[in-house]
Design an enzyme around this catalytic site. Sequence first.
Site, PDB file in Angstrom:
ATOM      1  N   ASP A  12     -45.202  -3.663  15.229  1.00  0.00           N
ATOM      2  CA  ASP A  12     -45.669  -3.969  16.583  1.00  0.00           C
ATOM      3  C   ASP A  12     -45.928  -2.710  17.401  1.00  0.00           C
ATOM      4  OD1 ASP A  12     -45.479  -6.721  16.091  1.00  0.00           O
ATOM      5  OD2 ASP A  12     -43.341  -6.714  16.588  1.00  0.00           O
ATOM      6  N   SER A  13     -44.991  -1.767  17.386  1.00  0.00           N
ATOM      7  CA  SER A  13     -45.179  -0.542  18.159  1.00  0.00           C
ATOM      8  C   SER A  13     -46.258   0.333  17.542  1.00  0.00           C
ATOM      9  CB  SER A  13     -43.862   0.221  18.289  1.00  0.00           C
ATOM     10  OG  SER A  13     -43.306   0.525  17.027  1.00  0.00           O
ATOM     11  N   CYS A 126     -30.484  -2.685  26.847  1.00  0.00           N
ATOM     12  CA  CYS A 126     -31.312  -1.659  26.227  1.00  0.00           C
ATOM     13  C   CYS A 126     -32.677  -1.570  26.903  1.00  0.00           C
ATOM     14  CB  CYS A 126     -31.465  -1.938  24.736  1.00  0.00           C
ATOM     15  SG  CYS A 126     -32.339  -0.633  23.837  1.00  0.00           S
ATOM     16  N   CYS A 223     -28.975  -3.863  16.699  1.00  0.00           N
ATOM     17  CA  CYS A 223     -29.240  -2.622  15.971  1.00  0.00           C
ATOM     18  C   CYS A 223     -27.975  -1.864  15.609  1.00  0.00           C
ATOM     19  CB  CYS A 223     -30.201  -1.728  16.751  1.00  0.00           C
ATOM     20  SG  CYS A 223     -29.541  -1.076  18.305  1.00  0.00           S
TER      21      CYS A 223
END
Length: 393
Positions: A12-13, A126, A223
């Site tokens: 996606d990024s 985050c 994460c």
Amino acid sequence: MRVLCAMSGGVDSAVSAFLLKQQGHEVIGANMRFWEYKEPLPLSPPLDKGRGAEGGVGSCETPVLVKNKLTSCCSPEDMADAERSARGMGIPFYALKMEADFRVNVIDPFVADYENGLTPNPCVHCNTYIKFGEFYEKATALGFDQIATGHYADIVHLPNGRYAVAPAADRKKDQSYYLYGMSQESLARTIFPLAKMIKDEARRIAEANNIPVARKPDSQEICFIPDNDHKAFLKREGVSMRPGYFRDRLGAILGKHEGSVGLTIGQRKGLGVAGFAEAQFVLEILSNGDVILGPREELERRTFYIRDVVFQGVAEDDRAWSEGVPCNVQIRYNGQPLAAVAYKVETPLMASLRIELDTPAWAVTPGQAGVLYDRDGGFILAGGKIRLVPPED
């Protein structure tokens, strides 16, 4: 424009950076490093201080990619994937050291919430304090016009002059729920290139343009807890697993537990209690460590509160809050929108909201995000942390 694109190592990024470059922007990729890893593994030569050059990893300190036992997002393997993607499309790439910021703003609050009987949402922290807080501030200080990420969400500029997050076109991947904490300043200078795109289309673009992470699976776990063992992580963080009792509403002991930390409102499995005529659910986690159990219907409620409110589409001082703002409230990620009316509750330190649901909701969980959406436009009005009792300060 000159855009700093956060690149996590996922598709996606990477596609976001690619699209921005196609549109003619000057794009620089940056990976946020959240962990101090052992066993240093140099990935590429460091760049000189400054704007950098194409194809290298650079930061204000010597960048070193290091091995890690974790396999979720934000690992060194992900940083390597992010750099490979950036090199392939010919854009500069930097590694940003953000370990201390991540510890203070994400991990420590996560641990503290569990110690206080809450169920935290670290992805909200985050996004609020790291990606659209510290990362945004670093980009601004370095002279970038905009930042960009691979989030599936949209940003709208409303007639009242305010900015707000709105759901993405791909409702299955929509991440707007996690973005209620974005400030007006960061919203005005953020681009979500995937706002109008579905996930399959992003993968097709990646494959057609030889982006190396085109088929990389999505990350599912928190994460910093890739094995999804919350209790083990909390023990490593020094959290005491104090034994206590399961009780009913009248105080009768129903059984013992090895520690309430890690339990959550609405939990039924893994409690270690049996022999009841109907299934028992966690109704409440008390400050003394005891846990109240009861039948499913006792988890339903119509009124709750939202603390630490961030106001997006409707300003905090708007008179509409005192009269009641009709909205759809979401109390968990991928949860169904619940029709409600929100009222502002004044306290000496910070405003809170009282939420009155049209129909009762099940397992409203303290510590989780409560996000209010406009009933007509779908954009975010405000959001914060759920509490079940009125604010005291």
